[in-house]
Structures are given as C-alpha cells and as structure tokens.
Write a protein that holds these residues in place. Structure first.
Motif, mmCIF file in Angstrom:
data_model
loop_
_atom_site.group_PDB
_atom_site.id
_atom_site.type_symbol
_atom_site.label_atom_id
_atom_site.label_comp_id
_atom_site.label_asym_id
_atom_site.label_seq_id
_atom_site.Cartn_x
_atom_site.Cartn_y
_atom_site.Cartn_z
ATOM 1 N N ASP A 101 -5.125 6.979 -2.315
ATOM 2 C CA ASP A 101 -4.950 5.547 -2.586
ATOM 3 C C ASP A 101 -5.265 4.641 -1.404
ATOM 4 O O ASP A 101 -5.432 3.437 -1.580
ATOM 5 N N TYR A 102 -5.309 5.186 -0.178
ATOM 6 C CA TYR A 102 -5.469 4.353 1.011
ATOM 7 C C TYR A 102 -6.517 4.924 1.961
ATOM 8 O O TYR A 102 -6.711 6.131 2.022
ATOM 9 N N TYR A 153 7.586 3.593 1.146
ATOM 10 C CA TYR A 153 6.755 2.797 2.045
ATOM 11 C C TYR A 153 7.618 2.388 3.229
ATOM 12 O O TYR A 153 8.836 2.551 3.201
ATOM 13 N N MET A 156 -2.597 -4.850 6.328
ATOM 14 C CA MET A 156 -2.479 -3.401 6.186
ATOM 15 C C MET A 156 -1.063 -3.054 5.738
ATOM 16 O O MET A 156 -0.189 -3.903 5.740
ATOM 17 N N THR A 157 -0.869 -1.805 5.388
ATOM 18 C CA THR A 157 0.444 -1.361 4.935
ATOM 19 C C THR A 157 0.833 -0.080 5.660
ATOM 20 O O THR A 157 -0.021 0.640 6.155
ATOM 21 N N ALA A 189 -2.452 1.919 7.001
ATOM 22 C CA ALA A 189 -3.503 2.137 6.010
ATOM 23 C C ALA A 189 -3.912 0.849 5.318
ATOM 24 O O ALA A 189 -3.160 -0.125 5.287
ATOM 25 N N LYS A 190 -5.104 0.882 4.736
ATOM 26 C CA LYS A 190 -5.632 -0.233 3.954
ATOM 27 C C LYS A 190 -5.877 0.292 2.547
ATOM 28 O O LYS A 190 -6.421 1.383 2.378
ATOM 29 N N GLY A 191 -5.467 -0.460 1.542
ATOM 30 C CA GLY A 191 -5.582 -0.012 0.156
ATOM 31 C C GLY A 191 -7.023 0.129 -0.304
ATOM 32 O O GLY A 191 -7.889 -0.655 0.072
ATOM 33 N N LYS A 192 -7.281 1.145 -1.119
ATOM 34 C CA LYS A 192 -8.615 1.359 -1.680
ATOM 35 C C LYS A 192 -8.750 0.582 -2.978
ATOM 36 O O LYS A 192 -7.801 0.449 -3.740
#
Length: 159
Positions: free
Chosen positions: A23-24, A55, A108-109, A130-133
């Motif tokens: 997902d990321y 998260y 980012m998350t 991470a950065k979401g896809k």
C-alpha cells in the motif's frame, strides 16, 4: 568499553504488517522501542499481537503507536492491560523532529512494519516513513510480482 551497536538484529518477529509494503512506497525505516506494561510483554512473547490496522502519529508529547492490538494476557488477572491502547514509541528527539517535519510538510505517513524482539530481548517496532500508493501503482506492483513468479517458473522448467 562501549558495546558494539547491533542495529535491527531481529531475533523473534511477533507481528508483521505485510500489506504496508503493497500500500505504501517506503522512504525510510526507523527502529523504535515501545513503552509496554508487563502483561503486554508477556502477551507478545507468546506470539500474540497485530499491527495490521495500526499507524503512528507524532504529537507534542512524542510518537504514539495507535490502533495496534495486543490481546490481554491469559494469566493477567486484574492487572491486565487494555488491548488497543495507544503505546508510546521511544525515539531520539532528533528523529522525532525529522518525522514531525516529514509528516507535516511532505504529506507522508508513519506505518509500523513489524514488532520484534532484538538480541537483548527488548520489544522493538520497525517504523517506516511512507507515501501512499495510487491504484495504478498497486496494479504495477501486482504485474511486477506476477512477472517475477512467471520468470521463476520458466527458469525452473528450462533448468
């Protein structure tokens, strides 16, 4: 004499977030300690725990692991812990500031990848910035994974 630093030496992996890598886009990973109570540690040592929906968030008081599930310890009596409580992650101040800046500015998350015990027996979290896809990126990942699997079959059949 100082002890040599054994970074990310996983001895026993307790929980893994396998979906996170799908997902990321993982930019950077950090190793963080977790502030746990006694019954939480015992539960983790028995291999129980889940970070599938978890998260991390950065607040004024530090970095917190939210929505992780460590079930109650079977022999914990009245001193048992709350299974889904937020747990404080132990990081250096400089790392916390870096994470805060990345989450606030760059969108980012923070995603936990795994919970494990290191060589010294301490519970640690592998935390990813991470950065979401997007959907098309996920489709690309699926195509790539299928092609790698097909390559393996072809090589096995010919070899």
């Amino acid at each position: 004499m100082a002890r040599p630093h054994a970074h990310s030496e996983k001895v026993k992996t307790v929980a893994e977030n396998r979906r996170a890598r799908f997902d990321y886009f993982i930019e950077h990973t950090y190793e963080a300690g977790i502030a746990l109570t006694g019954t939480e540690v015992k539960s983790l040592r028995f291999g129980e725990g889940s970070i599938a929906e978890a998260y991390a968030e950065v607040t004024d008081t530090g970095v917190w692991l939210v929505n992780s599930n460590i079930p109650e310890f079977s022999h914990g009596n009245r001193y048992n812990h709350e299974p889904k409580r937020p747990r404080k992650l132990l990081l250096h101040e400089r790392e916390i500031n870096k994470l805060h800046g990345a989450v606030a500015r760059e969108g980012m998350t923070l995603v936990p990848l795994s919970i494990y015990f290191n060589a010294r027996g301490r519970a640690k979290v592998e935390l990813a910035l991470a950065k979401g896809k997007k959907t098309h990126d996920k489709r690309e990942s699926i195509k790539e994974r299928d092609w790698k699997r097909e390559q393996g079959r072809i090589l096995r059949d010919r070899g």
